[in-house]
Design a protein around this motif. Sequence first.
Motif, mmCIF file in Angstrom:
data_model
loop_
_atom_site.group_PDB
_atom_site.id
_atom_site.type_symbol
_atom_site.label_atom_id
_atom_site.label_comp_id
_atom_site.label_asym_id
_atom_site.label_seq_id
_atom_site.Cartn_x
_atom_site.Cartn_y
_atom_site.Cartn_z
ATOM 1 N N ARG A 118 47.510 81.240 -37.889
ATOM 2 C CA ARG A 118 48.920 81.005 -37.600
ATOM 3 C C ARG A 118 49.535 82.152 -36.809
ATOM 4 O O ARG A 118 50.207 81.938 -35.793
ATOM 5 C CB ARG A 118 49.725 80.827 -38.893
ATOM 6 C CG ARG A 118 51.170 80.405 -38.643
ATOM 7 C CD ARG A 118 52.040 80.518 -39.863
ATOM 8 N NE ARG A 118 52.373 81.920 -40.161
ATOM 9 C CZ ARG A 118 53.420 82.283 -40.913
ATOM 10 N NH1 ARG A 118 54.186 81.361 -41.468
ATOM 11 N NH2 ARG A 118 53.658 83.560 -41.142
ATOM 12 N N ASP A 119 49.299 83.391 -37.256
ATOM 13 C CA ASP A 119 50.040 84.526 -36.719
ATOM 14 C C ASP A 119 49.350 85.251 -35.562
ATOM 15 O O ASP A 119 50.023 85.947 -34.796
ATOM 16 C CB ASP A 119 50.323 85.542 -37.829
ATOM 17 C CG ASP A 119 51.359 85.037 -38.825
ATOM 18 O OD1 ASP A 119 52.066 84.064 -38.499
ATOM 19 O OD2 ASP A 119 51.443 85.612 -39.921
ATOM 20 N N PHE A 120 48.032 85.111 -35.439
ATOM 21 C CA PHE A 120 47.307 85.863 -34.417
ATOM 22 C C PHE A 120 46.430 84.971 -33.548
ATOM 23 O O PHE A 120 45.398 85.405 -33.030
ATOM 24 C CB PHE A 120 46.462 86.969 -35.063
ATOM 25 C CG PHE A 120 47.272 87.943 -35.868
ATOM 26 C CD1 PHE A 120 48.132 88.844 -35.254
ATOM 27 C CD2 PHE A 120 47.189 87.952 -37.249
ATOM 28 C CE1 PHE A 120 48.889 89.739 -36.005
ATOM 29 C CE2 PHE A 120 47.942 88.842 -38.009
ATOM 30 C CZ PHE A 120 48.793 89.740 -37.380
ATOM 31 N N ALA A 121 46.853 83.725 -33.362
ATOM 32 C CA ALA A 121 46.041 82.786 -32.574
ATOM 33 C C ALA A 121 45.909 83.236 -31.124
ATOM 34 O O ALA A 121 44.856 83.068 -30.504
ATOM 35 C CB ALA A 121 46.648 81.386 -32.643
ATOM 36 N N ARG A 122 46.964 83.818 -30.556
ATOM 37 C CA ARG A 122 46.923 84.183 -29.136
ATOM 38 C C ARG A 122 45.935 85.312 -28.873
ATOM 39 O O ARG A 122 45.465 85.468 -27.737
ATOM 40 C CB ARG A 122 48.309 84.609 -28.653
ATOM 41 C CG ARG A 122 49.329 83.493 -28.662
ATOM 42 C CD ARG A 122 50.638 83.937 -28.047
ATOM 43 N NE ARG A 122 50.526 84.093 -26.598
ATOM 44 C CZ ARG A 122 51.432 84.717 -25.846
ATOM 45 N NH1 ARG A 122 52.484 85.280 -26.412
ATOM 46 N NH2 ARG A 122 51.274 84.795 -24.554
ATOM 47 N N THR A 123 45.634 86.108 -29.883
ATOM 48 C CA THR A 123 44.699 87.216 -29.701
ATOM 49 C C THR A 123 43.385 86.960 -30.439
ATOM 50 O O THR A 123 42.669 87.898 -30.796
ATOM 51 C CB THR A 123 45.332 88.532 -30.177
ATOM 52 O OG1 THR A 123 45.857 88.351 -31.501
ATOM 53 C CG2 THR A 123 46.445 88.965 -29.232
ATOM 54 N N SER A 124 43.077 85.700 -30.667
ATOM 55 C CA SER A 124 41.827 85.300 -31.303
ATOM 56 C C SER A 124 41.233 84.136 -30.525
ATOM 57 O O SER A 124 41.896 83.541 -29.675
ATOM 58 C CB SER A 124 42.067 84.892 -32.771
ATOM 59 O OG SER A 124 42.651 85.952 -33.505
ATOM 60 N N VAL A 125 39.993 83.809 -30.816
ATOM 61 C CA VAL A 125 39.328 82.717 -30.100
ATOM 62 C C VAL A 125 38.365 82.022 -31.055
ATOM 63 O O VAL A 125 37.774 82.660 -31.935
ATOM 64 C CB VAL A 125 38.583 83.235 -28.846
ATOM 65 C CG1 VAL A 125 37.480 84.209 -29.224
ATOM 66 C CG2 VAL A 125 38.025 82.097 -28.014
ATOM 67 N N VAL A 126 38.252 80.710 -30.893
ATOM 68 C CA VAL A 126 37.277 79.938 -31.646
ATOM 69 C C VAL A 126 36.415 79.166 -30.660
ATOM 70 O O VAL A 126 36.908 78.653 -29.647
ATOM 71 C CB VAL A 126 37.964 78.994 -32.665
ATOM 72 C CG1 VAL A 126 38.843 77.967 -31.972
ATOM 73 C CG2 VAL A 126 36.939 78.305 -33.547
ATOM 74 N N ALA A 127 35.117 79.125 -30.917
ATOM 75 C CA ALA A 127 34.181 78.343 -30.109
ATOM 76 C C ALA A 127 33.923 77.032 -30.829
ATOM 77 O O ALA A 127 33.660 77.024 -32.042
ATOM 78 C CB ALA A 127 32.872 79.107 -29.918
ATOM 79 N N ARG A 128 33.990 75.918 -30.094
ATOM 80 C CA ARG A 128 33.801 74.603 -30.696
ATOM 81 C C ARG A 128 32.656 73.871 -30.028
ATOM 82 O O ARG A 128 32.578 73.807 -28.799
ATOM 83 C CB ARG A 128 35.056 73.736 -30.542
ATOM 84 C CG ARG A 128 36.306 74.293 -31.137
ATOM 85 C CD ARG A 128 37.456 73.285 -30.999
ATOM 86 N NE ARG A 128 38.735 73.917 -31.216
ATOM 87 C CZ ARG A 128 39.231 74.192 -32.419
ATOM 88 N NH1 ARG A 128 38.536 73.854 -33.493
ATOM 89 N NH2 ARG A 128 40.403 74.781 -32.549
ATOM 90 N N ASP A 129 31.820 73.287 -30.852
ATOM 91 C CA ASP A 129 30.816 72.331 -30.397
ATOM 92 C C ASP A 129 31.327 70.970 -30.849
ATOM 93 O O ASP A 129 31.231 70.626 -32.019
ATOM 94 C CB ASP A 129 29.452 72.647 -30.994
ATOM 95 C CG ASP A 129 28.344 71.782 -30.405
ATOM 96 O OD1 ASP A 129 28.649 70.884 -29.593
ATOM 97 O OD2 ASP A 129 27.174 72.015 -30.740
ATOM 98 N N GLY A 130 31.897 70.209 -29.927
ATOM 99 C CA GLY A 130 32.624 69.014 -30.326
ATOM 100 C C GLY A 130 33.919 69.441 -30.985
ATOM 101 O O GLY A 130 34.697 70.197 -30.415
ATOM 102 N N SER A 131 34.118 68.999 -32.211
ATOM 103 C CA SER A 131 35.341 69.354 -32.927
ATOM 104 C C SER A 131 35.114 70.434 -33.976
ATOM 105 O O SER A 131 36.061 70.857 -34.649
ATOM 106 C CB SER A 131 35.925 68.112 -33.610
ATOM 107 O OG SER A 131 35.006 67.595 -34.566
ATOM 108 N N VAL A 132 33.870 70.896 -34.127
ATOM 109 C CA VAL A 132 33.532 71.809 -35.220
ATOM 110 C C VAL A 132 33.389 73.234 -34.703
ATOM 111 O O VAL A 132 32.628 73.485 -33.765
ATOM 112 C CB VAL A 132 32.224 71.373 -35.909
ATOM 113 C CG1 VAL A 132 31.896 72.300 -37.061
ATOM 114 C CG2 VAL A 132 32.335 69.941 -36.409
ATOM 115 N N PRO A 133 34.091 74.216 -35.287
ATOM 116 C CA PRO A 133 33.925 75.604 -34.881
ATOM 117 C C PRO A 133 32.507 76.104 -35.155
ATOM 118 O O PRO A 133 31.930 75.827 -36.216
ATOM 119 C CB PRO A 133 34.935 76.354 -35.751
ATOM 120 C CG PRO A 133 35.973 75.349 -36.088
ATOM 121 C CD PRO A 133 35.205 74.061 -36.250
#
Length: 202
Positions: free
Chosen positions: A55-70
Amino acid sequence: MAAQPLQSPVDRSGPDPTIRLEEPALADGPELWRLARDSRVLDVNSPYSYVLWCRDFARTSVVARDGSVPCGFITGYARPERPDTLFVWQVAVDPGYRGQGLARRMLDGLGDRAAALGCRYVEATVTPDNTASTRMFESFARGRGCALARSPLFGPEHFPEGHEPEVLFRIGPLPPPAQAAQAGQAAGTVPGGAARGEGAAG
């Protein structure tokens, strides 16, 4: 209930172009917690902390997704007293996705976004025996044409018994994203380049 482990793919080699890099969303919190837990290297924080981070640090974080799953993530934040510095807190890649440079690809993408947000430096702490993370940050600094300075930060006395010391890595100043891409090409690296063993950092 904790999310179930991914069915890990096999026989992967090289970056997978179908894996998307995005800002994390609230719904990713449980999966980030699972990835940290399954790394068997990271300090696993409460599930609540990962939801709050999304919620608070999304802009300075990243998630990699294969399809819809991180399948990987990096959590980071701009330091309150030094807003020109992105601190990389945790890096995790699902075991089935390691060995294809995904951690370095996430770090490159986050570095570009951080530079666009006004960050000129990247910091992280690495334990002395974490060779994979050391190589990844060294590779990132070379690809950006940046200096990497190391200095002691936290000693054993700052942690409960049994925790290793943490060495501060400070990389920068970062070039603008377009200039960084040119530097990477000149150095023979590309986003998603080979940083092996990218299980965890921080």
